[in-house]
Design an enzyme around this catalytic site. Structure first.
Site, PDB file in Angstrom:
ATOM      1  N   ASN A 154      -9.781   1.330   2.782  1.00 34.34           N
ATOM      2  CA  ASN A 154      -9.395   1.129   4.183  1.00 34.34           C
ATOM      3  C   ASN A 154      -9.837   2.300   5.057  1.00 34.34           C
ATOM      4  O   ASN A 154     -10.278   2.108   6.194  1.00 34.34           O
ATOM      5  CB  ASN A 154      -7.885   0.924   4.309  1.00 34.34           C
ATOM      6  CG  ASN A 154      -7.499  -0.539   4.113  1.00 34.34           C
ATOM      7  OD1 ASN A 154      -8.365  -1.382   3.900  1.00 34.34           O
ATOM      8  ND2 ASN A 154      -6.223  -0.829   4.181  1.00 34.34           N
TER       9      ASN A 154
ATOM     10  N   CYS B 250      -2.795  -2.031   9.023  1.00 32.90           N
ATOM     11  CA  CYS B 250      -3.361  -1.367   7.837  1.00 32.90           C
ATOM     12  C   CYS B 250      -4.217  -0.142   8.149  1.00 32.90           C
ATOM     13  O   CYS B 250      -3.942   0.942   7.654  1.00 32.90           O
ATOM     14  CB  CYS B 250      -4.178  -2.364   7.037  1.00 32.90           C
ATOM     15  SG  CYS B 250      -3.252  -3.838   6.656  1.00 32.90           S
TER      16      CYS B 250
ATOM     17  N   LYS C 132      -7.309   1.683  -2.886  1.00 29.49           N
ATOM     18  CA  LYS C 132      -6.865   0.955  -1.703  1.00 29.49           C
ATOM     19  C   LYS C 132      -6.953   1.819  -0.439  1.00 29.49           C
ATOM     20  O   LYS C 132      -7.523   1.415   0.583  1.00 29.49           O
ATOM     21  CB  LYS C 132      -5.427   0.480  -1.931  1.00 29.49           C
ATOM     22  CG  LYS C 132      -4.726  -0.052  -0.732  1.00 29.49           C
ATOM     23  CD  LYS C 132      -5.277  -1.378  -0.288  1.00 29.49           C
ATOM     24  CE  LYS C 132      -4.775  -1.736   1.083  1.00 29.49           C
ATOM     25  NZ  LYS C 132      -4.855  -3.138   1.391  1.00 29.49           N
TER      26      LYS C 132
ATOM     27  N   GLY D 235     -16.601  -1.492  19.529  1.00 29.70           N
ATOM     28  CA  GLY D 235     -15.619  -2.168  20.386  1.00 29.70           C
ATOM     29  C   GLY D 235     -14.624  -1.175  20.930  1.00 29.70           C
ATOM     30  O   GLY D 235     -14.959  -0.011  21.198  1.00 29.70           O
TER      31      GLY D 235
ATOM     32  N   GLU E 175      -3.737  -4.851  -2.813  1.00 27.83           N
ATOM     33  CA  GLU E 175      -4.177  -6.080  -2.141  1.00 27.83           C
ATOM     34  C   GLU E 175      -5.262  -5.738  -1.128  1.00 27.83           C
ATOM     35  O   GLU E 175      -5.137  -4.776  -0.399  1.00 27.83           O
ATOM     36  CB  GLU E 175      -2.954  -6.683  -1.427  1.00 27.83           C
ATOM     37  CG  GLU E 175      -3.226  -7.983  -0.773  1.00 27.83           C
ATOM     38  CD  GLU E 175      -3.932  -8.932  -1.725  1.00 27.83           C
ATOM     39  OE1 GLU E 175      -3.314  -9.355  -2.691  1.00 27.83           O
ATOM     40  OE2 GLU E 175      -5.127  -9.222  -1.511  1.00 27.83           O
ATOM     41  N   PHE E 176      -6.320  -6.543  -1.085  1.00 34.01           N
ATOM     42  CA  PHE E 176      -7.409  -6.270  -0.142  1.00 34.01           C
ATOM     43  C   PHE E 176      -7.566  -7.390   0.874  1.00 34.01           C
ATOM     44  O   PHE E 176      -8.580  -7.456   1.558  1.00 34.01           O
ATOM     45  CB  PHE E 176      -8.721  -6.059  -0.909  1.00 34.01           C
ATOM     46  CG  PHE E 176      -8.666  -4.915  -1.880  1.00 34.01           C
ATOM     47  CD1 PHE E 176      -8.732  -3.604  -1.429  1.00 34.01           C
ATOM     48  CD2 PHE E 176      -8.495  -5.140  -3.239  1.00 34.01           C
ATOM     49  CE1 PHE E 176      -8.645  -2.536  -2.316  1.00 34.01           C
ATOM     50  CE2 PHE E 176      -8.416  -4.076  -4.132  1.00 34.01           C
ATOM     51  CZ  PHE E 176      -8.489  -2.778  -3.676  1.00 34.01           C
TER      52      PHE E 176
ATOM     53  N   GLY F 219      -7.204  -1.687  15.090  1.00 36.69           N
ATOM     54  CA  GLY F 219      -5.743  -1.713  15.141  1.00 36.69           C
ATOM     55  C   GLY F 219      -5.225  -2.422  13.907  1.00 36.69           C
ATOM     56  O   GLY F 219      -5.893  -2.476  12.875  1.00 36.69           O
TER      57      GLY F 219
ATOM     58  N   THR G  84       0.859  -1.191   0.000  1.00 33.18           N
ATOM     59  CA  THR G  84       0.000   0.000   0.000  1.00 33.18           C
ATOM     60  C   THR G  84       0.890   1.234   0.000  1.00 33.18           C
ATOM     61  O   THR G  84       1.716   1.404   0.900  1.00 33.18           O
ATOM     62  CB  THR G  84      -0.910  -0.003   1.234  1.00 33.18           C
ATOM     63  OG1 THR G  84      -1.656  -1.216   1.217  1.00 33.18           O
ATOM     64  CG2 THR G  84      -1.864   1.167   1.223  1.00 33.18           C
TER      65      THR G  84
ATOM     66  N   LEU H 101     -19.552  -2.753  11.361  1.00 33.04           N
ATOM     67  CA  LEU H 101     -20.376  -1.966  12.277  1.00 33.04           C
ATOM     68  C   LEU H 101     -20.356  -2.609  13.665  1.00 33.04           C
ATOM     69  O   LEU H 101     -21.322  -2.494  14.410  1.00 33.04           O
ATOM     70  CB  LEU H 101     -21.822  -1.875  11.753  1.00 33.04           C
ATOM     71  CG  LEU H 101     -22.033  -0.984  10.525  1.00 33.04           C
ATOM     72  CD1 LEU H 101     -23.489  -1.002  10.084  1.00 33.04           C
ATOM     73  CD2 LEU H 101     -21.596   0.462  10.816  1.00 33.04           C
TER      74      LEU H 101
HETATM   75  C1  UGA Z   1      -7.750  -4.635   6.538  1.00 32.06           C
HETATM   76  C2  UGA Z   1      -8.836  -4.704   5.449  1.00 32.06           C
HETATM   77  O1  UGA Z   1     -10.020  -5.319   5.983  1.00 32.06           O
HETATM   78  C3  UGA Z   1      -8.343  -5.485   4.229  1.00 32.06           C
HETATM   79  O2  UGA Z   1      -9.317  -5.425   3.189  1.00 32.06           O
HETATM   80  C4  UGA Z   1      -7.039  -4.839   3.727  1.00 32.06           C
HETATM   81  O3  UGA Z   1      -6.501  -5.521   2.613  1.00 32.06           O
HETATM   82  C5  UGA Z   1      -6.021  -4.872   4.842  1.00 32.06           C
HETATM   83  O4  UGA Z   1      -6.535  -4.124   5.955  1.00 32.06           O
HETATM   84  C6  UGA Z   1      -4.737  -4.251   4.317  1.00 32.06           C
HETATM   85  O5  UGA Z   1      -4.733  -3.055   4.009  1.00 32.06           O
HETATM   86  O6  UGA Z   1      -3.762  -4.974   4.115  1.00 32.06           O
HETATM   87  P1  UGA Z   1      -6.918  -6.276   8.487  1.00 32.06           P
HETATM   88  O7  UGA Z   1      -6.143  -5.100   8.995  1.00 32.06           O
HETATM   89  O8  UGA Z   1      -6.221  -7.573   8.348  1.00 32.06           O
HETATM   90  O9  UGA Z   1      -7.529  -5.955   7.028  1.00 32.06           O
HETATM   91  O10 UGA Z   1      -8.122  -6.511   9.494  1.00 32.06           O
HETATM   92  P2  UGA Z   1      -9.690  -6.212   9.584  1.00 32.06           P
HETATM   93  O11 UGA Z   1     -10.401  -7.484   9.722  1.00 32.06           O
HETATM   94  O12 UGA Z   1     -10.148  -5.298   8.543  1.00 32.06           O
HETATM   95  O13 UGA Z   1      -9.765  -5.496  11.019  1.00 32.06           O
HETATM   96  C7  UGA Z   1      -9.100  -4.256  11.276  1.00 32.06           C
HETATM   97  C8  UGA Z   1      -9.415  -3.764  12.674  1.00 32.06           C
HETATM   98  O14 UGA Z   1     -10.747  -3.271  12.746  1.00 32.06           O
HETATM   99  C9  UGA Z   1      -9.315  -4.821  13.774  1.00 32.06           C
HETATM  100  O15 UGA Z   1      -8.662  -4.257  14.893  1.00 32.06           O
HETATM  101  C10 UGA Z   1     -10.741  -5.148  14.106  1.00 32.06           C
HETATM  102  O16 UGA Z   1     -10.917  -5.566  15.426  1.00 32.06           O
HETATM  103  C11 UGA Z   1     -11.410  -3.804  13.881  1.00 32.06           C
HETATM  104  N1  UGA Z   1     -12.855  -3.887  13.580  1.00 32.06           N
HETATM  105  C12 UGA Z   1     -13.274  -4.472  12.420  1.00 32.06           C
HETATM  106  C13 UGA Z   1     -13.776  -3.344  14.461  1.00 32.06           C
HETATM  107  O17 UGA Z   1     -13.423  -2.790  15.520  1.00 32.06           O
HETATM  108  N2  UGA Z   1     -15.110  -3.407  14.129  1.00 32.06           N
HETATM  109  C14 UGA Z   1     -15.558  -3.976  12.984  1.00 32.06           C
HETATM  110  O18 UGA Z   1     -16.783  -3.979  12.758  1.00 32.06           O
HETATM  111  C15 UGA Z   1     -14.614  -4.528  12.116  1.00 32.06           C
END
Ligand code: UGA
Length: 441
Positions: free
Chosen positions: A205, A257, A201, A250, A148-149, A254, A120, A247
């Site tokens: 995010n 990304c 990208k 919490g 990448e997603f 973190g 990114t 949604l």
């Molecule tokens: C995120 C994106 O979801 C991916 O699409 C992207 O490719 C990636 O970043 C990247 O840029 O490489 P990731 O950081 O692995 O992926 O994790 P997520 O599942 O998106 O969660 C991110 C944070 O948001 C976590 O701390 C999670 O606990 C928090 N979160 C997520 C919430 O607090 N509430 C939610 O409803 C969803």
């Protein structure tokens, strides 16, 4: 089938490499860390990512690992850049690892290999790389942005079943070739220019982060007006224009990304003369959200000096051992600063750099003698937290559910005090802290 060199053996590089090998391509992954490459060569997978080990294992003959640039470039038709781009102090992305890769490309690469950017990067990086290659006379090397997603914890599935493949190219033919590599993957395809691909990208995010900060603020309002954020989020998400994802209220987002990309996009806009005020707020809300846990503990326990708090879950989300920008860090250090004793448990993240906290092997060890247990990461095994065993082990049966993982009524029925995020109707009223004689067991 193509030959692909991949620079960077982190989450993105390893998953990309393993999945391309699974699609039948020949892959060489290059990293600068000797220990990491040695482990990979020995058949170990140095990161915790569900499914990755199996994909690596079944493609062992199509994926090699090296420290040597020449080996990765030799015969490669595609040169994937999957190195880290962490934020600097100023909030800009640190592109030094990207530039090392570009500058290390040998002078005499034959044919038309295409550099494909998976890392990114700020908008404009493609233009910059193009100029840098041209300045060295490497006009035969193509350049494509292919962001990448994939999300950690579901990375292999996300790579193989993406919502979309975004390809931004200077030359259509280079884009066609990169798209061709993905044959076997069924997904919407967006073909565009390099700058737009780069911005897709960051914008995606930043928008997901915005949804999280938004619902966290709704949760905070819920606590003042007596509404339940889990119901509100469900009601909002049933609107098909909004959808149910991201949604979950919490203790804040973190990972490697979201914090980085919110900061990078805000910085990019600012550097270009536009103050992106919404993202400033998204960031600040997230910082405050992590600290609200401490206030919730104080509500029930009074001053935290001398109290013992068990942090359950340390990784920034379940199914990963990744501790980068994990809210658990901020919460742990905040609690230590308040004078609390901190016990912690995580099934896979065992950080050795969290100084002053007591890392425990089991949930039961972590909660033993604790005045409160905080669910920091929603690991599935914590669904069973409200057990008689845990209640008996704690000095005081208080659960602060930072991820709204538990059923509040069932938790209270099991003899616990319960405090979630944005669920005031279910929260237990604060009681004066128990005297030592009352907690002796
Ligand atoms: C995120 C994106 O979801 C991916 O699409 C992207 O490719 C990636 O970043 C990247 O840029 O490489 P990731 O950081 O692995 O992926 O994790 P997520 O599942 O998106 O969660 C991110 C944070 O948001 C976590 O701390 C999670 O606990 C928090 N979160 C997520 C919430 O607090 N509430 C939610 O409803 C969803």
């Amino acid at each position: 089938m193509a030959r692909i060199g991949i620079f960077g053996a982190g989450y993105v590089g390893l998953v990309t490499g393993a999945c391309f090998a699974d699609l039948g391509h020949e892959v060489v992954v290059r990293d600068i860390l000797p220990e990491r490459i040695a482990r990979l060569q020995a058949g170990e997978v140095p990161i915790y990512e569900p499914g990755l080990e199996q994909v690596m294992e079944r493609n062992r003959d199509r994926i090699a690992f090296t420290l040597d640039v020449a080996e990765a470039v030799d015969g490669a038709e595609f040169l994937y850049v999957a190195v880290g781009t962490p934020p600097t102090e100023s909030g800009d992305a640190d592109l030094s690892a990207v530039w090392s890769v570009i500058d290390e490309l040998p002078q005499d690469v034959p044919g038309r290999p295409v550099v494909v950017m998976k890392s990114t990067v700020p908008v404009g990086t493609g233009d910059h790389v193009r100029r840098r290659l041209d300045d060295r006379g490497l006009t035969n090397i193509g350049y494509v942005s292919n962001p990448e997603f994939l999300a950690e914890g579901s990375a292999v599935r996300d790579f193989m079943n993406p919502d979309r493949i975004v390809i931004g190219a200077f030359e259509e033919a280079d884009g066609d070739r990169v798209l061709g590599l993905h044959s076997g993957i069924d997904a919407e395809v967006l073909r565009t220019d390099v700058a737009s691909a780069e911005l897709v990208k960051l914008a995606a995010n930043a928008f997901l982060s915005t949804r999280i900060s938004f619902i966290n603020e709704i949760a905070n309002v819920c606590e003042l007006v007596g509404a339940d954020v889990t119901d509100v989020a469900r009601g909002v998400g049933l609107d098909h224009r909004l959808g149910p994802h991201f949604l979950r209220a919490g203790i804040g987002f973190g990972g490697s990304c979201f914090p980085k990309d919110v900061s990078a996009l805000k910085q990019l806009a600012g550097n270009s003369g536009y103050p992106f005020m919404l993202l400033q707020a998204v960031w600040e809300v997230n910082e405050l959200q992590k600290k609200r846990v401490v206030q919730k503990l104080q509500k029930h326990l009074g001053p935290l000096r001398g109290k013992t708090v068990a942090l359950l879950g340390l990784a920034f989300k379940p199914n990963t051992d990744d501790m980068r920008e994990a809210p658990s860090r901020v919460i742990a250090y905040r609690l230590l600063a308040e004078g609390a004793e901190v016990h912690a448990w995580d099934p896979v993240a065992h950080p050795d750099d969290l100084k002053g906290i007591d890392l425990c092997d089991t949930v039961l060890d972590a909660v033993r003698g604790a005045d409160a247990a905080v669910i920091v990461t929603e690991w599935p095994e914590l669904r069973e937290l409200a057990s008689a065993e845990v209640r008996e082990a704690m000095a005081r049966p208080l659960i602060v559910d930072g991820r709204n993982l538990l059923d509040p009524a069932a938790t209270r029925a099991a003899g616990f005090q319960y405090e979630g995020i944005g669920r005031p109707r279910h929260a237990s009223p604060a009681e004066p802290p128990a005297r030592p004689s009352e907690v002796a067991r």
